[in-house]
Scaffold this motif. Structure first.
Motif, PDB file in Angstrom:
ATOM      1  N   GLY A 197     -49.977  93.886  15.147  1.00  0.00           N
ATOM      2  CA  GLY A 197     -50.907  94.470  14.508  1.00  0.00           C
ATOM      3  C   GLY A 197     -50.418  95.000  12.995  1.00  0.00           C
ATOM      4  N   ASP A 198     -49.291  94.714  12.673  1.00  0.00           N
ATOM      5  CA  ASP A 198     -48.724  95.358  11.335  1.00  0.00           C
ATOM      6  C   ASP A 198     -48.798  94.239  10.340  1.00  0.00           C
ATOM      7  N   GLY A 199     -49.840  93.751   9.985  1.00  0.00           N
ATOM      8  CA  GLY A 199     -49.774  92.911   8.729  1.00  0.00           C
ATOM      9  C   GLY A 199     -49.957  91.445   9.176  1.00  0.00           C
ATOM     10  N   SER A 200     -50.073  90.551   8.160  1.00  0.00           N
ATOM     11  CA  SER A 200     -50.036  88.996   8.544  1.00  0.00           C
ATOM     12  C   SER A 200     -48.994  88.372   8.774  1.00  0.00           C
ATOM     13  N   LEU A 201     -48.967  87.288   9.447  1.00  0.00           N
ATOM     14  CA  LEU A 201     -47.884  86.566   9.924  1.00  0.00           C
ATOM     15  C   LEU A 201     -47.460  85.559   9.037  1.00  0.00           C
TER      16      LEU A 201
ATOM     17  N   LEU B 152     -32.578  70.151   5.888  1.00  0.00           N
ATOM     18  CA  LEU B 152     -32.738  71.713   5.903  1.00  0.00           C
ATOM     19  C   LEU B 152     -32.761  71.836   7.344  1.00  0.00           C
ATOM     20  N   GLU B 153     -32.039  72.756   7.818  1.00  0.00           N
ATOM     21  CA  GLU B 153     -32.047  73.436   8.987  1.00  0.00           C
ATOM     22  C   GLU B 153     -32.550  74.739   9.085  1.00  0.00           C
ATOM     23  N   VAL B 154     -33.812  74.967   9.695  1.00  0.00           N
ATOM     24  CA  VAL B 154     -34.465  76.175   9.975  1.00  0.00           C
ATOM     25  C   VAL B 154     -34.295  76.867  11.153  1.00  0.00           C
ATOM     26  N   CYS B 155     -34.076  78.118  11.189  1.00  0.00           N
ATOM     27  CA  CYS B 155     -34.069  78.983  12.425  1.00  0.00           C
ATOM     28  C   CYS B 155     -34.944  80.158  12.217  1.00  0.00           C
ATOM     29  N   TRP B 156     -36.169  80.139  12.912  1.00  0.00           N
ATOM     30  CA  TRP B 156     -37.135  80.989  12.612  1.00  0.00           C
ATOM     31  C   TRP B 156     -37.486  81.901  14.220  1.00  0.00           C
ATOM     32  N   LYS B 157     -37.714  83.030  14.177  1.00  0.00           N
ATOM     33  CA  LYS B 157     -37.898  83.831  15.256  1.00  0.00           C
ATOM     34  C   LYS B 157     -39.264  84.592  15.443  1.00  0.00           C
ATOM     35  N   ASP B 158     -40.153  84.226  16.344  1.00  0.00           N
ATOM     36  CA  ASP B 158     -41.284  85.274  16.515  1.00  0.00           C
ATOM     37  C   ASP B 158     -41.165  85.705  17.881  1.00  0.00           C
ATOM     38  N   LYS B 159     -41.679  85.145  18.804  1.00  0.00           N
ATOM     39  CA  LYS B 159     -41.421  85.562  20.203  1.00  0.00           C
ATOM     40  C   LYS B 159     -40.258  84.997  20.869  1.00  0.00           C
ATOM     41  N   ARG B 160     -39.866  83.753  20.437  1.00  0.00           N
ATOM     42  CA  ARG B 160     -38.732  82.913  20.602  1.00  0.00           C
ATOM     43  C   ARG B 160     -38.087  82.384  19.496  1.00  0.00           C
TER      44      ARG B 160
ATOM     45  N   LEU C 279     -44.580  81.141   4.226  1.00  0.00           N
ATOM     46  CA  LEU C 279     -46.117  80.932   3.918  1.00  0.00           C
ATOM     47  C   LEU C 279     -47.010  81.853   5.054  1.00  0.00           C
ATOM     48  N   ASP C 280     -47.915  82.271   4.178  1.00  0.00           N
ATOM     49  CA  ASP C 280     -49.039  83.095   5.112  1.00  0.00           C
ATOM     50  C   ASP C 280     -49.903  82.017   5.913  1.00  0.00           C
ATOM     51  N   SER C 281     -49.614  82.501   7.443  1.00  0.00           N
ATOM     52  CA  SER C 281     -50.086  81.491   8.184  1.00  0.00           C
ATOM     53  C   SER C 281     -51.648  81.732   8.570  1.00  0.00           C
ATOM     54  N   GLY C 282     -52.467  82.849   8.068  1.00  0.00           N
ATOM     55  CA  GLY C 282     -53.742  83.419   8.311  1.00  0.00           C
ATOM     56  C   GLY C 282     -54.049  83.816   9.404  1.00  0.00           C
ATOM     57  N   LYS C 283     -52.636  84.336  10.126  1.00  0.00           N
ATOM     58  CA  LYS C 283     -52.985  85.161  11.545  1.00  0.00           C
ATOM     59  C   LYS C 283     -52.348  86.396  11.252  1.00  0.00           C
ATOM     60  N   VAL C 284     -52.829  87.200  11.905  1.00  0.00           N
ATOM     61  CA  VAL C 284     -52.305  88.812  12.340  1.00  0.00           C
ATOM     62  C   VAL C 284     -50.980  88.770  13.322  1.00  0.00           C
ATOM     63  N   ARG C 285     -50.287  89.537  12.732  1.00  0.00           N
ATOM     64  CA  ARG C 285     -49.224  89.721  14.017  1.00  0.00           C
ATOM     65  C   ARG C 285     -49.781  90.290  15.249  1.00  0.00           C
TER      66      ARG C 285
ATOM     67  N   GLY D  24     -39.704  87.619  12.914  1.00  0.00           N
ATOM     68  CA  GLY D  24     -40.247  87.264  11.788  1.00  0.00           C
ATOM     69  C   GLY D  24     -39.356  86.776  10.660  1.00  0.00           C
ATOM     70  N   ASP D  25     -38.002  86.911  11.182  1.00  0.00           N
ATOM     71  CA  ASP D  25     -37.160  86.389  10.318  1.00  0.00           C
ATOM     72  C   ASP D  25     -36.613  84.988  10.186  1.00  0.00           C
ATOM     73  N   CYS D  26     -36.329  84.576   8.972  1.00  0.00           N
ATOM     74  CA  CYS D  26     -35.831  82.990   8.986  1.00  0.00           C
ATOM     75  C   CYS D  26     -34.300  82.870   8.385  1.00  0.00           C
ATOM     76  N   GLU D  27     -33.779  81.870   8.795  1.00  0.00           N
ATOM     77  CA  GLU D  27     -32.565  81.557   8.266  1.00  0.00           C
ATOM     78  C   GLU D  27     -32.500  80.064   8.194  1.00  0.00           C
ATOM     79  N   LEU D  28     -32.021  79.889   6.860  1.00  0.00           N
ATOM     80  CA  LEU D  28     -31.988  78.489   6.230  1.00  0.00           C
ATOM     81  C   LEU D  28     -30.692  77.952   6.149  1.00  0.00           C
ATOM     82  N   ARG D  29     -30.304  76.805   6.310  1.00  0.00           N
ATOM     83  CA  ARG D  29     -29.068  75.864   5.984  1.00  0.00           C
ATOM     84  C   ARG D  29     -29.370  74.648   5.469  1.00  0.00           C
TER      85      ARG D  29
END
Length: 135
Positions: A66-70, A35-43, A57-63, A24-29
């Motif tokens: 089950g611990d909150g929105s994604l 803009l270079e974005v590195c984001w991790k969910d499953k990969r 942004l809130d994607s409208g989906k649940v993790r 769920g973390d995101c790194e930006l450069r």
């Protein structure tokens, strides 16, 4: 006019990120307008974009645990929305390959064009008529 797309991490002259990104973390450069974005969910997902800010942004989906929105970066959400039909078409063409390696390249190219255009034509007719039965 701008561009947005995925990129492999091992691409030549691509600066690397730390491998210790949590889920769920995101790194930006940012370099000039890119803009270079590195984001991790499953990969890990790496993207290059010139039209986004990297805002989460809130994607409208649940993790899936089950611990909150994604929350996702805005470039990931736009990419998923706009590339959905392209990925589906690539999947269909890969599954129903109608040519063999021994076929001459002109015939191979013709059948590839047929394989690509039939799903798009079906989608267009379905959008126009709004029905699945074409009798």
């Amino acid at each position: 006019m701008g561009v947005c797309g995925t990129v492999k991490t091992n691409r030549r002259e691509m600066p690397g990120f730390d491998n210790n990104i949590g889920v769920g973390d995101c790194e930006l450069r940012k370099c000039d307008k890119i803009l270079e974005v590195c984001w991790k969910d499953k990969r890990e997902v790496n993207m290059l974009t010139t039209i986004h800010t990297g805002e989460m942004l809130d994607s409208g989906k649940v993790r899936y645990r089950g611990d909150g929105s994604l929350f996702k970066p805005d470039c990931i959400i736009d990419y998923n929305i706009n590339m959905r039909l392209v990925d589906k078409c690539d999947m269909m063409v890969g599954a129903v390959e109608c040519v063999r390696r021994t076929v001459k390249w002109t015939r191979k190219f013709f059948f590839h064009l047929v394989d690509v255009t039939v799903p798009q034509l079906f989608q267009h007719v379905y959008d126009e008529n709004g029905q699945k039965n074409f009798n």
